[in-house]
Design a protein around this motif. Structure first.
Motif, mmCIF file in Angstrom:
data_model
loop_
_atom_site.group_PDB
_atom_site.id
_atom_site.type_symbol
_atom_site.label_atom_id
_atom_site.label_comp_id
_atom_site.label_asym_id
_atom_site.label_seq_id
_atom_site.Cartn_x
_atom_site.Cartn_y
_atom_site.Cartn_z
ATOM 1 N N UNK A 214 -48.816 20.255 -66.561
ATOM 2 C CA UNK A 214 -48.502 19.226 -67.348
ATOM 3 C C UNK A 214 -46.914 19.083 -67.326
ATOM 4 N N UNK A 215 -46.297 20.296 -67.584
ATOM 5 C CA UNK A 215 -44.892 20.555 -67.440
ATOM 6 C C UNK A 215 -44.348 19.919 -66.265
ATOM 7 N N UNK A 216 -45.014 20.331 -65.249
ATOM 8 C CA UNK A 216 -44.460 19.913 -63.939
ATOM 9 C C UNK A 216 -44.816 18.335 -63.610
ATOM 10 N N UNK A 217 -45.626 17.788 -64.048
ATOM 11 C CA UNK A 217 -45.897 16.195 -64.137
ATOM 12 C C UNK A 217 -44.654 15.465 -64.896
ATOM 13 N N UNK A 218 -44.322 16.258 -66.029
ATOM 14 C CA UNK A 218 -43.105 15.885 -66.769
ATOM 15 C C UNK A 218 -41.784 15.736 -65.932
ATOM 16 N N UNK A 219 -41.621 16.938 -65.440
ATOM 17 C CA UNK A 219 -40.527 16.922 -64.795
ATOM 18 C C UNK A 219 -40.419 16.064 -63.397
ATOM 19 N N UNK A 220 -41.520 15.847 -62.822
ATOM 20 C CA UNK A 220 -41.726 14.708 -61.741
ATOM 21 C C UNK A 220 -41.509 13.422 -62.375
ATOM 22 N N UNK A 221 -42.090 13.223 -63.435
ATOM 23 C CA UNK A 221 -41.799 11.895 -64.302
ATOM 24 C C UNK A 221 -40.162 11.580 -64.528
ATOM 25 N N UNK A 222 -39.586 12.736 -64.878
ATOM 26 C CA UNK A 222 -38.348 12.685 -65.460
ATOM 27 C C UNK A 222 -37.262 12.567 -64.147
ATOM 28 N N UNK A 223 -37.789 12.646 -63.103
ATOM 29 C CA UNK A 223 -37.059 12.872 -61.530
ATOM 30 C C UNK A 223 -36.260 14.088 -61.745
ATOM 31 N N UNK A 224 -36.493 15.132 -62.114
ATOM 32 C CA UNK A 224 -35.906 16.425 -62.244
ATOM 33 C C UNK A 224 -36.270 16.967 -60.848
ATOM 34 N N UNK A 225 -37.692 16.781 -60.429
ATOM 35 C CA UNK A 225 -38.473 17.218 -59.233
ATOM 36 C C UNK A 225 -39.103 15.923 -58.641
ATOM 37 N N UNK A 226 -39.169 16.243 -57.151
ATOM 38 C CA UNK A 226 -40.084 15.182 -56.495
ATOM 39 C C UNK A 226 -41.216 15.636 -56.196
ATOM 40 N N UNK A 227 -42.336 14.775 -55.737
ATOM 41 C CA UNK A 227 -43.684 15.240 -55.359
ATOM 42 C C UNK A 227 -43.387 15.915 -53.863
ATOM 43 N N UNK A 228 -42.569 15.411 -53.229
ATOM 44 C CA UNK A 228 -42.294 15.921 -51.865
ATOM 45 C C UNK A 228 -41.785 17.504 -52.047
ATOM 46 N N UNK A 229 -41.110 17.782 -53.162
ATOM 47 C CA UNK A 229 -40.453 19.058 -53.200
ATOM 48 C C UNK A 229 -41.547 20.156 -53.534
ATOM 49 N N UNK A 230 -42.536 19.475 -54.472
ATOM 50 C CA UNK A 230 -43.451 20.623 -54.962
ATOM 51 C C UNK A 230 -44.909 20.379 -53.984
ATOM 52 N N UNK A 231 -44.957 19.389 -53.146
ATOM 53 C CA UNK A 231 -46.297 19.334 -52.198
ATOM 54 C C UNK A 231 -46.583 20.485 -51.404
ATOM 55 N N UNK A 232 -45.604 21.442 -51.065
ATOM 56 C CA UNK A 232 -46.078 22.617 -50.272
ATOM 57 C C UNK A 232 -46.706 23.692 -51.158
ATOM 58 N N UNK A 233 -46.448 23.628 -52.391
ATOM 59 C CA UNK A 233 -47.070 24.507 -53.188
ATOM 60 C C UNK A 233 -48.426 24.219 -53.974
ATOM 61 N N UNK A 234 -48.806 22.917 -53.326
ATOM 62 C CA UNK A 234 -49.924 22.253 -54.082
ATOM 63 C C UNK A 234 -51.164 22.130 -53.153
ATOM 64 N N UNK A 235 -52.323 22.278 -53.695
ATOM 65 C CA UNK A 235 -53.639 22.084 -53.027
ATOM 66 C C UNK A 235 -54.432 21.282 -53.970
ATOM 67 N N UNK A 236 -55.314 20.332 -53.507
ATOM 68 C CA UNK A 236 -55.811 19.366 -54.489
ATOM 69 C C UNK A 236 -57.405 19.832 -54.356
ATOM 70 N N UNK A 237 -57.875 19.927 -55.641
ATOM 71 C CA UNK A 237 -59.238 20.469 -55.514
ATOM 72 C C UNK A 237 -60.244 19.373 -56.222
ATOM 73 N N UNK A 238 -61.502 19.032 -55.440
ATOM 74 C CA UNK A 238 -62.082 17.935 -56.134
ATOM 75 C C UNK A 238 -63.183 18.664 -57.021
ATOM 76 N N UNK A 239 -63.261 17.970 -58.299
ATOM 77 C CA UNK A 239 -64.308 18.584 -59.176
ATOM 78 C C UNK A 239 -65.201 17.310 -59.517
ATOM 79 N N UNK A 240 -66.239 17.656 -59.652
ATOM 80 C CA UNK A 240 -67.490 16.760 -60.043
ATOM 81 C C UNK A 240 -67.710 16.874 -61.581
ATOM 82 N N UNK A 241 -67.544 16.017 -62.469
ATOM 83 C CA UNK A 241 -67.866 15.898 -63.858
ATOM 84 C C UNK A 241 -69.130 15.329 -64.017
ATOM 85 N N UNK A 242 -70.077 15.945 -65.150
ATOM 86 C CA UNK A 242 -71.362 15.816 -65.247
ATOM 87 C C UNK A 242 -71.349 15.145 -66.889
#
Length: 115
Positions: free
Chosen positions: A82-110
């Motif tokens: 949540x803090x990371x998303x806020x920093x990206x929204x505030x343009x303190x960070x960009x998605x490109x800067x943090x993308x090497x540290x990110x993995x996307x996991x698919x989750x199925x909700x029931x």
């Protein structure tokens, strides 16, 4: 007091067993929906719905290495999506800067509702 402690212990044991049973049932229901090729169906008097969600997970070390200023790390101290998303929204960070540290996991909700 001993009776309360005993009751607490027994309820916690039941909770663990219930959570295990729920997990197995959830996996079976999700697998059934996948086999049927549906995201939403009716089973008897119940409506079953699965929702695919993508969740981002960050590696602390890789994220720290990708930050332009170590002071930003101090603002987070630990990866908090949540803090990371806020920093990206505030343009303190960009998605490109943090993308090497990110993995996307698919989750199925029931979701199961009674008709």
């Amino acid at each position: 007091m001993e009776q309360k402690v005993q009751t607490y212990f027994e309820l916690k044991q039941q909770q663990k067993e219930i959570e295990q049973t729920l997990s197995v049932l959830r996996d079976e229901i999700v697998a059934y929906c996948a086999q049927q090729g549906v995201y939403e169906t009716e089973v008897g008097s119940y409506k079953v719905k699965t929702v695919l969600q993508h969740r981002k997970e960050y590696d602390d070390q890789k994220l720290y290495a990708s930050l332009p200023d170590p002071e930003i790390w101090r603002l987070m101290s630990k990866v908090d999506s949540h803090k990371l998303k806020s920093l990206i929204k505030l343009n303190v960070l960009s998605e490109e800067q943090v993308s090497p540290a990110c993995t996307v996991k698919q989750v199925t909700l029931l979701q199961v509702d009674k008709l």
